[in-house]
Structure formats: structure tokens, C-alpha cells
Design a protein around this motif. Structure first.
Motif, mmCIF file in Angstrom:
data_model
loop_
_atom_site.group_PDB
_atom_site.id
_atom_site.type_symbol
_atom_site.label_atom_id
_atom_site.label_comp_id
_atom_site.label_asym_id
_atom_site.label_seq_id
_atom_site.Cartn_x
_atom_site.Cartn_y
_atom_site.Cartn_z
ATOM 1 N N GLN A 119 0.829 -1.215 0.000
ATOM 2 C CA GLN A 119 0.000 0.000 0.000
ATOM 3 C C GLN A 119 0.857 1.256 0.000
ATOM 4 O O GLN A 119 0.579 2.212 -0.718
ATOM 5 C CB GLN A 119 -0.894 0.011 1.244
ATOM 6 N N SER A 120 1.925 1.191 0.777
ATOM 7 C CA SER A 120 2.743 2.403 0.910
ATOM 8 C C SER A 120 3.455 2.751 -0.398
ATOM 9 O O SER A 120 3.904 3.873 -0.598
ATOM 10 C CB SER A 120 3.775 2.200 2.011
ATOM 11 N N ARG A 121 3.582 1.769 -1.266
ATOM 12 C CA ARG A 121 4.280 2.035 -2.532
ATOM 13 C C ARG A 121 3.376 2.631 -3.614
ATOM 14 O O ARG A 121 3.860 3.061 -4.655
ATOM 15 C CB ARG A 121 4.881 0.735 -3.081
ATOM 16 N N PHE A 122 2.060 2.581 -3.420
ATOM 17 C CA PHE A 122 1.151 3.029 -4.478
ATOM 18 C C PHE A 122 1.427 4.437 -4.993
ATOM 19 O O PHE A 122 1.537 4.641 -6.206
ATOM 20 C CB PHE A 122 -0.306 2.890 -4.023
ATOM 21 N N PRO A 123 1.566 5.431 -4.109
ATOM 22 C CA PRO A 123 1.785 6.799 -4.625
ATOM 23 C C PRO A 123 3.028 6.861 -5.508
ATOM 24 O O PRO A 123 3.023 7.483 -6.576
ATOM 25 C CB PRO A 123 1.973 7.632 -3.361
ATOM 26 N N GLU A 124 4.044 6.167 -5.062
ATOM 27 C CA GLU A 124 5.293 6.145 -5.808
ATOM 28 C C GLU A 124 5.089 5.554 -7.203
ATOM 29 O O GLU A 124 5.565 6.074 -8.205
ATOM 30 C CB GLU A 124 6.257 5.271 -5.005
ATOM 31 N N MET A 125 4.342 4.439 -7.234
ATOM 32 C CA MET A 125 4.110 3.771 -8.514
ATOM 33 C C MET A 125 3.295 4.651 -9.452
ATOM 34 O O MET A 125 3.570 4.738 -10.652
ATOM 35 C CB MET A 125 3.363 2.455 -8.273
ATOM 36 N N LEU A 126 2.269 5.302 -8.883
ATOM 37 C CA LEU A 126 1.428 6.154 -9.714
ATOM 38 C C LEU A 126 2.239 7.300 -10.306
ATOM 39 O O LEU A 126 2.033 7.699 -11.450
ATOM 40 C CB LEU A 126 0.252 6.703 -8.905
ATOM 41 N N ALA A 127 3.161 7.812 -9.495
ATOM 42 C CA ALA A 127 3.995 8.904 -9.999
ATOM 43 C C ALA A 127 4.910 8.397 -11.108
ATOM 44 O O ALA A 127 5.159 9.079 -12.095
ATOM 45 C CB ALA A 127 4.817 9.481 -8.852
ATOM 46 N N GLU A 128 5.355 7.176 -10.928
ATOM 47 C CA GLU A 128 6.298 6.612 -11.896
ATOM 48 C C GLU A 128 5.686 6.549 -13.294
ATOM 49 O O GLU A 128 6.338 6.874 -14.282
ATOM 50 C CB GLU A 128 6.676 5.212 -11.412
ATOM 51 N N VAL A 129 4.422 6.139 -13.365
ATOM 52 C CA VAL A 129 3.820 6.005 -14.695
ATOM 53 C C VAL A 129 3.335 7.333 -15.261
ATOM 54 O O VAL A 129 2.758 7.380 -16.330
ATOM 55 C CB VAL A 129 2.669 4.978 -14.710
ATOM 56 N N GLN A 130 3.585 8.407 -14.525
ATOM 57 C CA GLN A 130 3.320 9.725 -15.114
ATOM 58 C C GLN A 130 4.400 10.080 -16.113
ATOM 59 O O GLN A 130 4.224 10.937 -16.968
ATOM 60 C CB GLN A 130 3.282 10.816 -14.028
ATOM 61 N N ILE A 131 5.522 9.424 -15.965
ATOM 62 C CA ILE A 131 6.632 9.708 -16.879
ATOM 63 C C ILE A 131 6.380 9.008 -18.202
ATOM 64 O O ILE A 131 5.990 7.843 -18.236
ATOM 65 C CB ILE A 131 7.958 9.251 -16.240
ATOM 66 N N ARG A 132 6.583 9.759 -19.258
ATOM 67 C CA ARG A 132 6.143 9.336 -20.586
ATOM 68 C C ARG A 132 6.624 7.929 -20.966
ATOM 69 O O ARG A 132 5.843 7.077 -21.361
ATOM 70 C CB ARG A 132 6.655 10.349 -21.614
ATOM 71 N N ASP A 133 7.908 7.703 -20.808
ATOM 72 C CA ASP A 133 8.455 6.419 -21.247
ATOM 73 C C ASP A 133 7.923 5.266 -20.405
ATOM 74 O O ASP A 133 7.650 4.182 -20.913
ATOM 75 C CB ASP A 133 9.986 6.440 -21.193
ATOM 76 N N ASN A 134 7.791 5.512 -19.106
ATOM 77 C CA ASN A 134 7.248 4.471 -18.244
ATOM 78 C C ASN A 134 5.815 4.161 -18.622
ATOM 79 O O ASN A 134 5.385 3.017 -18.649
ATOM 80 C CB ASN A 134 7.290 4.908 -16.777
ATOM 81 N N PHE A 135 5.071 5.231 -18.924
ATOM 82 C CA PHE A 135 3.687 5.017 -19.290
ATOM 83 C C PHE A 135 3.591 4.202 -20.573
ATOM 84 O O PHE A 135 2.780 3.296 -20.709
ATOM 85 C CB PHE A 135 2.931 6.338 -19.458
ATOM 86 N N LYS A 136 4.457 4.534 -21.511
ATOM 87 C CA LYS A 136 4.462 3.815 -22.788
ATOM 88 C C LYS A 136 4.709 2.334 -22.540
ATOM 89 O O LYS A 136 4.057 1.460 -23.124
ATOM 90 C CB LYS A 136 5.549 4.382 -23.693
ATOM 91 N N ASP A 137 5.604 2.054 -21.644
ATOM 92 C CA ASP A 137 5.907 0.666 -21.305
ATOM 93 C C ASP A 137 4.681 -0.012 -20.692
ATOM 94 O O ASP A 137 4.291 -1.102 -21.094
ATOM 95 C CB ASP A 137 7.086 0.636 -20.324
#
Lengths: 760, 243
Positions: free
Chosen positions: B109-127
Motif C-alpha cells: 500500500q505504501s508504494r502506491f503513490p510512488e508507482m502512480l507517480a512513476e507512470v506519469q513519466i512518458r516512457d514508463n507510461f508507454k511501457d
């Protein structure tokens, strides 16, 4: 020295002694007096200037332009002659002035480079010429101007002036400098000004049509004039420049108004005027393009209008349709030949436009079902032209009233016409399919009018670029027929000894599936016993000859002649095998009434085929008395029910001139059905399926070769490969690319969506 | 959309993680044993396969306080590099937890915010986006194209955080044309480019480019609707006729 020099300048007689003294004097002055040479040079210059000033005042004393010119030319003539003599005695002077370096060098073109000569010419140029050149030019131009207005004068005057300009140059690098900067410039300016004023006036007064003639005439006239008055030596482009200038002021300036007339002139077929316009516009950059556009537009609209006007006839009659198309083609070609001299650019425009007419779908069209995965089940309509072309072709090659009417040469000519139109057809694969169906019928029913022509046609199709595998199949079909003939003779020979009469009348055709194949179109049917018996025999016979080949019977395509006898007479009926099977149901029970259901049992024909066959026997269009009768008044094959009852018409007979005939032969086959009802739909689908395969094949071929290719390039190459068969639609290409990506034959570039790469 | 960690550079993370990993050799902040326990607590013991099935995952989601159809679950599955939907294999689960350096529900649970932020980055989202396609395929039946209903819901899901302006129209279009069977990978992948290029202005669409044909159909359909001013019902009727 001086008196002699002056005499020379004035062209007064100089004695031999005086002439020689001059040499001597120059020589001694230069040798004895160190400062002698410059002094002599200076004195000489003064004298020359002096002389020129006098000459100038003599020239300027003439008020009148023409006499002024005359005087000038005369003075110049004299002076120029002296330019060749006077330098001679001053050879020593030149050497001294130029220093010793010159001595060792070989003297080239002394006359041209001579300092004294240069001095003379420069002086002339600086004094008299600079002072009166404007007047001179003006006078000359005035003369040209009056010539343009139709007044006669001594052209030598202008030429004389020009020559003085040309020769006056002492600049060895660019001998024509003075000429170009003065005379030529003035001439061009005067010409431009003249027409700038005249041309619009003429256009307004006389209209575009006449103006074109005017412009054309003037262009020629000015070119002639320029050749006379302007310098024409090799390295001088005066005439070219003048022509350019004239084109600018006479044509380019009025390009729009001239071109505005083009469309209506094409419509009215005014070839003479168009030719004139063409010759004018061809000189103007981009002048032709609007004309090409007009031509194209005309052909398309005219072609379609013509088609539309006779739409009711041509949509049903392929002969008329093709003839209409050819007529249009010939008309347009004639126009291009007469008006545009068969210029390649116009021929291309004609082709482009004609293609549009041929492939038009607004009058009638062929709907090909394209089952795409995508959204719209819209079919893309295609031109019906190839189908009608194939029909027409069939009419020429089959024994028909048309082919009988024509001579062999005429048929050949018309077949070539077919090929001509075919060249413009985009969906050639449709033609191929229909052509092959017709050929199949002709070969099976043996109804070809001329076998040689049939085979020629195959070769011609090859020549116009039909795909080789298609043409090869056609050739194979002919081969099969020939081989079958030999086979029949052999078969009959073996069976004749056995005293079998029917064997003699059997005709087998062994056809290669790959070449003739018509899908999975086999229909089972109970054959008459007489025929059924021969099937194993034929199979055995063939097996002995070619072991391992599989025979399949295509009863749908076969046919025969049966003798039908009733109270009235005996008749030969040409029937299909299906018709035969139906009629043979009555063979042992001539007067029975048979229900639809029992016929179905007897023949084992599928419902659709039985209906169709019965219909052809109950309601054959050409017969007044039908072979079979039915208890219901059927309007179409669909009206038969299981309980409908059929019986043989005992009063069947042929009727000729409303008289009953006792004997006779009649063809009940009509148009041989090569496909069942079901497979007819498949037929058109088959065209599309084949296209899909061809597109895939071609894409893979291109990708294999290119490895990486842009979308645009891929499309271009694809069209190039497929154009002899069909024009692939954009959608079809895209879908096949998607399929190939899906199947991992190729992939899209990561960074560029328009780039594809081949995956081995 | 506002992102709480806008400048988190992706490159720093692995090195960070490495550092932590080295650290963790001495003082682990998670225990492998605990992960195994966690996994086993959700696994159906009667199951032959060593993985969490639908039921287990549902339970896991419940404990995590998320709905199974939520974006966060998708991102979690992506982080765990899950092969297919409704299934977490032991190795996926184990590897995922280790990567996140967690061993408990709370930890995840504690990692969720971090993960959500991560996929805001274009390349990560593309992946994430590209991975989603494969995730949606039914691997048991060897699917190669995504059934359209599945594609529609996945499109809705994957774009939870930043929805392209064209998305609603696109999904409506798909819903209205049931004869579109499946979405091939190429079409799926290209939709991301498509959405970026056109924004919500279809007039910028250039059909001479190598777009998958479905986009051509879509744009054509949209233009038809606009030109004829077709009301919402009319195209629906049309397609009924087409069937």
C-alpha cells in the motif's frame, strides 16, 4: 611626321616616300630620344582627338536622323579603315612603350592589340561616341520603329550603326561589351516599349483569337528582324534574348486571357487555333500546364456526358458500349494529334483522362463484396468495363451473328481495339476472369469462330502485359483440348472393335484442374444409364495411359445431343447433362406425369439446379412449343413446388415460319452455366480473395528486397507491381500490412510510424 | 495532471535500489520468508498451479483496499510483470515484492503513490501501455488480438491518470461497430501515437500516413457524423441494418 599622320587620318593620298619616312621617323625618335616615345604618343593622341572632334561636328551638322546616321557611318567607316593602317608605322613606338619584356614574347594578333589602334578606338569611343551615341541609338531605333510601323528605309543604316558598336570595342576580353551595353540594350528596350504599347491595344480591339495570330506573326517577324539588325555571331545571344523579350511582352503578359479561351476552343474542336495557342504557350514557362488541365477536364466531362446520353443502350449492349468507348478514344486522339501535334505531354493528359472515363462507376458499376474486418461494410464499386470488354471479346471470338458479319481482318482489328481499351482498365483481373469463363464455354461447346484467332488473342494478352501465370493457364486450356481430341480418337478405336455404338459418340475432355479450375463446383447427378456405364471404362482407359492422375467428373460443364421422338417427328436436342438427366427420367415412361419431388429423387440434383434445369425445359425463350409442360403457370423457377407436375410435351415440334417442322435440331443449352447458383457469389468474392493474396505476396516481395521501406514508397512499388491486374485500394493495402505485421512478416519502426522493416 | 513527484528521474532509481540492496544484505527491510507467507495466504491450497487465481487476487485487493478493476491494480500487475490477467504466479509475486522491497499488505500500500507517480513519466507510461495489451490477452487460448470489449475496458483503465481527449469518441465508435472483432497489437500500440498526434482535432489526421486502417474508419465515421449532423441515434440504426 605630323602632316603624314593627318593625311592618313583624313584619308588623303600619301606617297610611298612619305609613308616610309613615317616609319623611319618613328623609329629614330624612339631610338634617339628617351622621352620621344611618350611625346609621340601624346601628340598622336592630340591629333586623333582633334580629327575626331572635326568628324563629330561634321556628323552633327546633319539634323535629319537618317542623314545623321549616314554621315556617322561614313565617318566611322573611314576612321575604322585607318585604324588598320595608322598603327603600322608606330611599331617601334609600341615596342618602346611596352618595354623590353614584350620583345621576347611572340607577337600575336598585332592588329588587335596594337596600342595605337587602342588609342584610336578609345578616343573615338570617348569623344564622338559618348557624345552622340544617344542620338545615334535614338535615330537607329526610330528607324526600326518606323519599320515596325510599315515604313520602308535603308536597313543598311541600322546595320552600319550596329557594326560600329561591335567593332568599336578595344576590350580584348569582351569584344562585344560596348555593343551589348548600348546597342543591344537599346534595341531590347525599344522593342519591349513598342509592344507594351501595341499589344494591349491590339488585344482590346481584335479579341484573343486574332491576338494570338498577331502575336505569333509578330514573334516570327521580330525574330527575322533581330537576325538582321542584331549581332548574330556565335558567342552572341542577342537574337535569343530578343525572342525571350518578345515572348514576355507579347505572350506571357497576356497568358491569362489567352488561356481563358482554351477550354472553349477544345470544346469546339478548333484545332487550328489550339495549335497556335500551343505554339505560343509552349514558349512560356508553365504555359502548357493549364492547357493540359483543360484537355483532361474536357475528355472526362465529354466522355461521361456521351456515355450518360446513351446510357440506356450501352449498359445492356457490350458491343455498343465498347464501340462508344473506342469512338471517344479516337476522337480525343485526333484532337491531340491535330491540335497538339501528338505532344507527349498532351498524350499523357489524354491517357489520364481516358482512364477516368473507362474506370468510371457513375453510369454502371460492378459491386465486389469486400469482406473487411473493419467498420464499414461498404463495397467499393468498380467499373463494369472489363466485364463488358470480355463479353465483347467473346462475341468476336465465338460463332455469333457479329463475328460472322465481319471479315477476319475486321475481327482482328476489333480485338486489338479491345486490348487498347484494356490498357486503360484498372481492374484488369476482372477482365481476366470473365475472359476465361467465356473461353471455357467456347472450348467446351466448341463454338469458337476461329481457332487461330483464339490463340493469337492469348499471345496478344501476353504482349500487353497480362500476368504470365494467367496467360499460361489460357494456353494450357488450348493444349488440353488438343490432347483430348487425340485421346478421343484412341478411345473410340479401342471400343469400336467391341461393336459399341455409343462409344463412338462419346467425347471426353480431360482438363487440367489448375488451368480450368472453377472452384469446388461439382454437382452430383444421376446420369442416364447409357452414360453411367462408360464412366468406369473411361477411367480405366485413362488410368492405363497416365497412371496416378486423378479424374473428377464435372457434369456441370458437360453436354450432349439427344434424339427426341414424338408423334410429330424426330428432333435433335442439344442439351446440358442436367437437362439430359431430367429428360431421361421419362425414358421408360414417356407419358407419365412426374412430380417435382420424384424428379428430384430420380436425378439427385440439388434443388437450385433442378429448378433451373426444369425452367430451361419448360420456358426456353426461343421455343414456341416447349419440351416439357407443367401443371402450374410458373413465372420463375421459384414457383415450382414439390407437388408441381411435369410431363413431356407430345406435341413438341419446332416451328419455322409458323409451320411445324418434322425434323430439326435445337440448342437448349443457351449460355452454358459454368457455375452453380451458390458459386456465383463466390465468383466475385474470389476476385477479391485473389487480390488480397496478391497484395500480401507483393508486399512480402518488396519487403524482402528493400528490408526497410517507407509507407509511401511501399505504396508506390505495390501499385507498380499490381497495376497489370488491379489497383489495390488504400484500405486493402493497409489491412494486408496489418495482417503481415500480425503474422510477424514485418514490423513497424519504433520511432517512425511510416517506416516498415522486414522480419526474416 | 498534477503529479506529486514530477521530477523523479527514472535513472536514479536503479542505482538507489542497488544501494539499498547492498544495504539490505546487512539489514533487510523485508523478509523473503514473509513474502512467501503472504503469497501462500492468498493461494488456494487445493490449486495445482502455484499461483494466485481470481479469488485469491480479489481477496488480496480487498486487503489492499483497492477494487480489482482499479488503475492501481493494473500498475501493480505491471510492476510485478504479470503475464496475464487474474493470475499472479509465485515467481511474479515474489519478484515483484522484492523489487518493491515490501513484504506485507501495508508495504505494498505504501508504494502506491510512488508507482502512480512513476507512470506519469512518458516512457514508463508507454511501457505500461504496451504491456497492458499482452496482459489483456487470454494466454490459455493463445489469443493474438484483443477482443474489442476487453480492449475498450483496458483503454478506459490504462488512461485513468491522463485521458486523451479523443478517447471517449474512440470508445463510443468501437462500441457502435460490433463487427470490429479484435484489436491487433499494432493498432493498440499505434493508438497511443494517434492520440498524441490528433489531440481532439481530427482534421489534423493525415490518412496518407501509415496509420492502421481502423483509425481511417474512425476518422471517416466521425467526419460523416459531423458533416451530416447525424444525431446520436442515426448511426446506431445504420449499423443495425448492416448486421
Amino acid at each position: 611626321m605630323r602632316p603624314t599622320v593627318l593625311k592618313l587620318l583624313r584619308q588623303e593620298p600619301v606617297t610611298r616616300a612619305e609613308w616610309q619616312d613615317l616609319f623611319w621617323s618613328v623609329h629614330s625618335v624612339c631610338l634617339w630620344d628617351e622621352k620621344g616615345a611618350p611625346k609621340v604618343h601624346q601628340r598622336l593622341q592630340e591629333d586623333i582627338l582633334d580629327f575626331i572632334t572635326q568628324a563629330q561636328s561634321r556628323v552633327l551638322s546633319h539634323e535629319d536622323d537618317s542623314s545623321l546616321l549616314k554621315a556617322y557611318i561614313a565617318e566611322w567607316g573611314k576612321f575604322f579603315t585607318q585604324c588598320n593602317y595608322l598603327p603600322k608605322p608606330f611599331g617601334q613606338l609600341e615596342m618602346t612603350l611596352q618595354g623590353k619584356a614584350r620583345n621576347t614574347l611572340p607577337k600575336k594578333n598585332q592588329a588587335d592589340e596594337s596600342i595605337v589602334r587602342k588609342l584610336m578606338l578609345d578616343s573615338w569611343n570617348q569623344s564622338i561616341f559618348s557624345n552622340i551615341k544617344n542620338r545615334l541609338q535614338d535615330s537607329a531605333m526610330k528607324l526600326v520603329h518606323s519599320e515596325r510601323n510599315g515604313e520602308a528605309f535603308d536597313s543598311q543604316l541600322v546595320i552600319g550603326v550596329r557594326e560600329s558598336y561591335v567593332n568599336l570595342s578595344s576590350d580584348t576580353e569582351d569584344k562585344l561589351k560596348i555593343y551589348r551595353e548600348n546597342f543591344e540594350k537599346a534595341y531590347l528596350e525599344a522593342t519591349e516599349a513598342f509592344y507594351k504599347m501595341k499589344a494591349p491595344e491590339y488585344l482590346v480591339e481584335n479579341g484573343v483569337q486574332n491576338y494570338m495570330k498577331y502575336a505569333d506573326a509578330k514573334l516570327k517577324e521580330e525574330e527575322e528582324r533581330a537576325k538582321r539588325y542584331l549581332e548574330t555571331r556565335k558567342d552572341c545571344n542577342s537574337v535569343g534574348m530578343l525572342t525571350e523579350c518578345c515572348v514576355d511582352v507579347l505572350v506571357t503578359a497576356f497568358k491569362e486571357s489567352i488561356l481563358a479561351e482554351c477550354a472553349s476552343m477544345i470544346t469546339n474542336n478548333e484545332t487550328e487555333r489550339l495549335r497556335l495557342m500551343f505554339s505560343l504557350m509552349d514558349r512560356v514557362p508553365d504555359g502548357i500546364t493549364p492547357m493540359l488541365h483543360d484537355l483532361e477536364e474536357h475528355i472526362v466531362s465529354q466522355g461521361l456526358a456521351d456515355m450518360l446520353a446513351s446510357a440506356s443502350i450501352i449498359t445492356t449492349d457490350s458491343e455498343l458500349y465498347i464501340e462508344k468507348l473506342l469512338d471517344l478514344f479516337n476522337r480525343f486522339s485526333k484532337l491531340v494529334a491535330e491540335a497538339f501535334n501528338d505532344d507527349p505531354r498532351f498524350l499523357t493528359a489524354r491517357d489520364k483522362a481516358y482512364k477516368k472515363v473507362v474506370n468510371d462507376t457513375s453510369i454502371f458499376k460492378l459491386e465486389l463484396p469486400y469482406k473487411s474486418k473493419g467498420v464499414c461494410a461498404k463495397t467499393q464499386p468498380e467499373s463494369k468495363c472489363p466485364e463488358l470488354l470480355a463479353n465483347y471479346c467473346d462475341m468476336l471470338l465465338r460463332k455469333t451473328p457479329l463475328s460472322k458479319k465481319l471479315t477476319s481482318e475486321e475481327v482482328e482489328k476489333k480485338l486489338k481495339d479491345v486490348l487498347l481499351v484494356l490498357k486503360y482498365v484498372q481492374n484488369k483481373d476482372v477482365f481476366m476472369r470473365y475472359h476465361k469463363v467465356h473461353l471455357t464455354r467456347r472450348l467446351i461447346l466448341d463454338t469458337s469462330a476461329d481457332n487461330e484467332k483464339e490463340e493469337n488473342m492469348v499471345e496478344w494478352l501476353r504482349e500487353v502485359g497480362m500476368p504470365a501465370d494467367y496467360v499460361n493457364k489460357l494456353a494450357r486450356m488450348f493444349q488440353d483440348i488438343k490432347v483430348s481430341e487425340d485421346l478421343n480418337t484412341e478411345f473410340k478405336d479401342t471400343h469400336r472393335n467391341n461393336n459399341e455404338t455409343i462409344a463412338d459418340s462419346i467425347n471426353i475432355k480431360i482438363l487440367n484442374t489448375a488451368a480450368w479450375s472453377r472452384g469446388t463446383d461439382r454437382v452430383s447427378v444421376t446420369l442416364p444409364m447409357e452414360l453411367e456405364d462408360y464412366i468406369p471404362q473411361v477411367e480405366e482407359f485413362y488410368r492405363l495411359k497416365h497412371n496416378g492422375r486423378k479424374l473428377q467428373w464435372h457434369h456441370l460443364m458437360s453436354n450432349g445431343i439427344i434424339t427426341f421422338a414424338n408423334d410429330i417427328g424426330k428432333f435433335d436436342l442439344e442439351v446440358t447433362t442436367f437437362q439430359m438427366a431430367v429428360l431421361f427420367s421419362w425414358n421408360q415412361r414417356t407419358h407419365d406425369r412426374l412430380s417435382y419431388e420424384s424428379l428430384k429423387l430420380a436425378t439427385e440434383l440439388p434443388d437450385a439446379e433442378l429448378r433451373k434445369t426444369l425452367w430451361s425445359l419448360v420456358a426456353f425463350p426461343k421455343l414456341k412449343r416447349q419440351v416439357l409442360l407443367c401443371d402450374i403457370e410458373a413465372r420463375s423457377p421459384k414457383d415450382f413446388t414439390d407437388n408441381s407436375v411435369f410431363w413431356v410435351n407430345q406435341t413438341f415440334a419446332l416451328v419455322k415460319n409458323s409451320k411445324l417442322q418434322k425434323r430439326g435440331k435445337v440448342n437448349l443449352i443457351g449460355r452454358l452455366q459454368l457455375s452453380t447458383e451458390r458459386s456465383k457469389e463466390e465468383d466475385n468474392e474470389g476476385i477479391i480473395q485473389l487480390r488480397v493474396l496478391r497484395v500480401q505476396e507483393a508486399i512480402v516481395k518488396i519487403m524482402k528486397m528493400r528490408k526497410r521501406i517507407t509507407n509511401a514508397q511501399l505504396q508506390t512499388e505495390l501499385v507498380e507491381i499490381l497495376k497489370n491486374m488491379f489497383l489495390p485500394s488504400k484500405k486493402m493495402i493497409k489491412e494486408q500490412i496489418e495482417w503481415l505485421i500480425e503474422q510477424k512478416y514485418m514490423r513497424r519502426d519504433e520511432d517512425n510510424i511510416n517506416m516498415f522493416a522486414y522480419l526474416a | 495532471m498534477f503529479s506529486p513527484y514530477p521530477k523523479l528521474p527514472p535513472i536514479r532509481k536503479p542505482s538507489n535500489a542497488e544501494a539499498k540492496q547492498r544495504l539490505s544484505l546487512t539489514m533487510k527491510d523485508y523478509s523473503e520468508h514473509k513474502i512467501t507467507m503472504l503469497f501462500d495466504s492468498y493461494r488456494d491450497p487445493g490449486d495445482d498451479e502455484d499461483c494466485l487465481q481470481a479469488e485469491g487476487i480479489e481477496k488480496l485487493c480487498m486487503h489492499l483496499g483497492v477494487r480489482p478493476e482499479e488503475f492501481r491494480v493494473l500498475v501493480l500487475a505491471w510492476k510485478f510483470n504479470a503475464e496475464t490477467m487474474c493470475r499472479f504466479t509465485r515467481s511474479e509475486f515474489f519478484g515483484g515484492c522484492k523489487k518493491l522491497r515490501v513484504d506485507s499488505i501495508k508495504g505494498i500500500q505504501s508504494r502506491f503513490p510512488e508507482m502512480l507517480a512513476e507512470v506519469q513519466i512518458r516512457d514508463n507510461f508507454k511501457d505500461l501501455y504496451r504491456w497492458t495489451f499482452k496482459f489483456g490477452l487470454d494466454s490459455d487460448t493463445g489469443q493474438r488480438t484483443l477482443p474489442v470489449e476487453m480492449a475498450i475496458s483496458l483503454w478506459g483503465l490504462v488512461f485513468t491518470q491522463n485521458e486523451p481527449r479523443i478517447l471517449k469518441r474512440w470508445l463510443t465508435f468501437l462500441e457502435k461497430h460490433p463487427n470490429i472483432r479484435g484489436i491487433p497489437r499494432d493498432t493498440w500500440d499505434m493508438f497511443l501515437n494517434f492520440a498524441e498526434v490528433v489531440g481532439d482535432d481530427l482534421s489534423t489526421y493525415d490518412d496518407t500516413e501509415a496509420w492502421p486502417s481502423l483509425f481511417d474508419d474512425f476518422v471517416e465515421y466521425e467526419n460523416d457524423c459531423q458533416n451530416q449532423n447525424v444525431t446520436e441515434e442515426k448511426p446506431a440504426k445504420e449499423y443495425e441494418v448492416q448486421i
